[in-house]
Design a protein around this motif. Sequence first.
Motif, PDB file in Angstrom:
ATOM      1  N   SER A 150      16.567 -12.701 -11.241  1.00 17.08           N
ATOM      2  CA  SER A 150      15.244 -13.183 -11.529  1.00 17.08           C
ATOM      3  C   SER A 150      14.357 -12.821 -10.339  1.00 17.08           C
ATOM      4  N   ILE A 151      14.844 -12.726  -9.009  1.00 19.21           N
ATOM      5  CA  ILE A 151      14.309 -12.149  -8.065  1.00 19.21           C
ATOM      6  C   ILE A 151      14.008 -10.837  -8.102  1.00 19.21           C
ATOM      7  N   PHE A 152      14.866 -10.086  -8.661  1.00 20.99           N
ATOM      8  CA  PHE A 152      14.821  -8.491  -8.648  1.00 20.99           C
ATOM      9  C   PHE A 152      14.008  -8.292  -9.736  1.00 20.99           C
ATOM     10  N   LEU A 153      13.553  -8.998 -10.829  1.00 18.89           N
ATOM     11  CA  LEU A 153      13.022  -8.622 -11.729  1.00 18.89           C
ATOM     12  C   LEU A 153      11.433  -8.885 -11.402  1.00 18.89           C
ATOM     13  N   THR A 154      11.237 -10.115 -10.493  1.00 18.22           N
ATOM     14  CA  THR A 154       9.910 -10.425 -10.266  1.00 18.22           C
ATOM     15  C   THR A 154       9.546  -9.125  -9.157  1.00 18.22           C
ATOM     16  N   TYR A 155      10.434  -8.850  -8.221  1.00 17.46           N
ATOM     17  CA  TYR A 155       9.856  -7.879  -7.236  1.00 17.46           C
ATOM     18  C   TYR A 155       9.287  -6.740  -7.976  1.00 17.46           C
ATOM     19  N   ARG A 156      10.181  -6.159  -9.013  1.00 19.12           N
ATOM     20  CA  ARG A 156       9.918  -4.662  -9.636  1.00 19.12           C
ATOM     21  C   ARG A 156       8.655  -5.060 -10.469  1.00 19.12           C
ATOM     22  N   GLN A 157       8.409  -6.146 -10.890  1.00 19.38           N
ATOM     23  CA  GLN A 157       7.251  -6.512 -11.805  1.00 19.38           C
ATOM     24  C   GLN A 157       5.982  -6.556 -10.883  1.00 19.38           C
ATOM     25  N   LEU A 158       6.155  -7.118  -9.647  1.00 18.48           N
ATOM     26  CA  LEU A 158       5.060  -7.224  -8.666  1.00 18.48           C
ATOM     27  C   LEU A 158       4.839  -5.693  -8.157  1.00 18.48           C
ATOM     28  N   VAL A 159       5.727  -5.073  -7.938  1.00 16.79           N
ATOM     29  CA  VAL A 159       5.425  -3.565  -7.284  1.00 16.79           C
ATOM     30  C   VAL A 159       4.716  -2.662  -8.453  1.00 16.79           C
ATOM     31  N   GLN A 160       5.303  -2.701  -9.518  1.00 15.83           N
ATOM     32  CA  GLN A 160       4.989  -2.058 -10.664  1.00 15.83           C
ATOM     33  C   GLN A 160       3.649  -2.388 -11.137  1.00 15.83           C
ATOM     34  N   GLY A 161       3.096  -3.387 -10.976  1.00 15.90           N
ATOM     35  CA  GLY A 161       1.867  -4.216 -11.390  1.00 15.90           C
ATOM     36  C   GLY A 161       0.973  -4.327 -10.349  1.00 15.90           C
ATOM     37  N   LYS A 162       0.791  -5.404  -9.965  1.00 16.45           N
ATOM     38  CA  LYS A 162      -0.403  -5.782  -8.902  1.00 16.45           C
ATOM     39  C   LYS A 162      -0.416  -4.596  -7.803  1.00 16.45           C
ATOM     40  N   LEU A 163       0.693  -4.459  -7.176  1.00 12.39           N
ATOM     41  CA  LEU A 163       0.725  -3.741  -5.764  1.00 12.39           C
ATOM     42  C   LEU A 163       0.549  -2.315  -6.343  1.00 12.39           C
ATOM     43  N   ARG A 164       0.907  -1.465  -7.487  1.00 12.09           N
ATOM     44  CA  ARG A 164       0.410  -0.288  -7.892  1.00 12.09           C
ATOM     45  C   ARG A 164      -1.251  -0.218  -7.864  1.00 12.09           C
ATOM     46  N   PHE A 165      -1.530  -1.307  -8.675  1.00 15.27           N
ATOM     47  CA  PHE A 165      -2.962  -1.178  -9.101  1.00 15.27           C
ATOM     48  C   PHE A 165      -3.767  -1.580  -7.818  1.00 15.27           C
ATOM     49  N   PHE A 166      -3.356  -2.260  -6.883  1.00 13.72           N
ATOM     50  CA  PHE A 166      -3.963  -2.652  -5.693  1.00 13.72           C
ATOM     51  C   PHE A 166      -4.287  -0.963  -4.913  1.00 13.72           C
ATOM     52  N   PHE A 167      -2.892  -0.497  -4.959  1.00 13.28           N
ATOM     53  CA  PHE A 167      -3.250   0.859  -4.080  1.00 13.28           C
ATOM     54  C   PHE A 167      -4.132   1.721  -4.848  1.00 13.28           C
ATOM     55  N   TYR A 168      -3.944   1.698  -6.118  1.00 11.90           N
ATOM     56  CA  TYR A 168      -4.896   2.431  -7.064  1.00 11.90           C
ATOM     57  C   TYR A 168      -6.186   2.127  -6.496  1.00 11.90           C
ATOM     58  N   ASP A 169      -6.882   0.781  -6.606  1.00  9.67           N
ATOM     59  CA  ASP A 169      -7.925   0.504  -6.197  1.00  9.67           C
ATOM     60  C   ASP A 169      -8.461   0.954  -4.694  1.00  9.67           C
ATOM     61  N   LEU A 170      -7.560   0.698  -3.901  1.00  6.30           N
ATOM     62  CA  LEU A 170      -7.701   0.940  -2.402  1.00  6.30           C
ATOM     63  C   LEU A 170      -7.872   2.538  -2.246  1.00  6.30           C
ATOM     64  N   ALA A 171      -7.300   3.168  -2.935  1.00  8.79           N
ATOM     65  CA  ALA A 171      -7.228   4.668  -2.887  1.00  8.79           C
ATOM     66  C   ALA A 171      -8.688   5.222  -3.358  1.00  8.79           C
ATOM     67  N   LYS A 172      -9.372   4.526  -4.146  1.00  9.52           N
ATOM     68  CA  LYS A 172     -10.862   5.033  -4.542  1.00  9.52           C
ATOM     69  C   LYS A 172     -11.715   4.776  -3.312  1.00  9.52           C
ATOM     70  N   VAL A 173     -11.241   3.784  -2.597  1.00  8.66           N
ATOM     71  CA  VAL A 173     -12.299   3.545  -1.338  1.00  8.66           C
ATOM     72  C   VAL A 173     -11.909   4.381  -0.106  1.00  8.66           C
ATOM     73  N   LEU A 174     -10.643   4.487   0.075  1.00  7.89           N
ATOM     74  CA  LEU A 174      -9.905   5.065   1.429  1.00  7.89           C
ATOM     75  C   LEU A 174      -9.765   6.561   1.487  1.00  7.89           C
ATOM     76  N   CYS A 175      -9.572   6.942   0.353  1.00  3.15           N
ATOM     77  CA  CYS A 175      -8.959   8.433   0.040  1.00  3.15           C
ATOM     78  C   CYS A 175     -10.100   9.552  -0.235  1.00  3.15           C
ATOM     79  N   LYS A 176     -11.398   9.314   0.189  1.00  5.19           N
ATOM     80  CA  LYS A 176     -12.496  10.331  -0.349  1.00  5.19           C
ATOM     81  C   LYS A 176     -12.349  11.532   0.423  1.00  5.19           C
TER      82      LYS A 176
END
Length: 176
Positions: A150-176
């Motif tokens: 369950s620890i590994f499942l939760t980690y994968r879901q976090l990286v695949q979900g919130k973290l990926r979308f967060f980096f996507y959102d940051l890229a819009k601001v930081l990567c111009k």
Amino acid sequence: SPPGLLLLTSFLLHVKEDRASPTRLVCDNRLIQKYIGEAKDMEKRVGQCQALPALSCPAVLPLVDFTFQQWKSKSNETKRREILCDLALLVGAAAGAQGQVSDQCGARQLSQLYRHANSFFLLLQTFSWEAGHWELSCSPHSMEQTHITSIFLTYRQLVQGKLRFFFYDLAKVLCK
């Protein structure tokens, strides 16, 4: 702190030596895809370990699911703090489980997950939009689990979900 420097250095080694920075991690979409792949691999490898015992002291894991509409309405700082809270629980769960697993295969995978989650935790502390000292004060939604997988499942879901979308959102601001 020396452990923090070591973990941040390991992150920076994943990017090219020229102009290596946390911003590059966000701006190069291949890196988050690499971390998603590593999370999937860790989850798969721990599933192949022989008869992992149930945890006698349950791991407290964050509930990392979210709705995309809800996520879009949050500020980047709110997203960052939420992910930091999730990572803090995951790091704690991995550390606690390590002390309960004698199986070499499971212990090795938990150690790797701990390092990866802690690296993200330290990295996200470098991004901040609010002045002042940041402290972890959160009450994330959580659940107790006795299965190591369950620890590994939760980690994968976090990286695949919130973290990926967060980096996507940051890229819009930081990567111009």
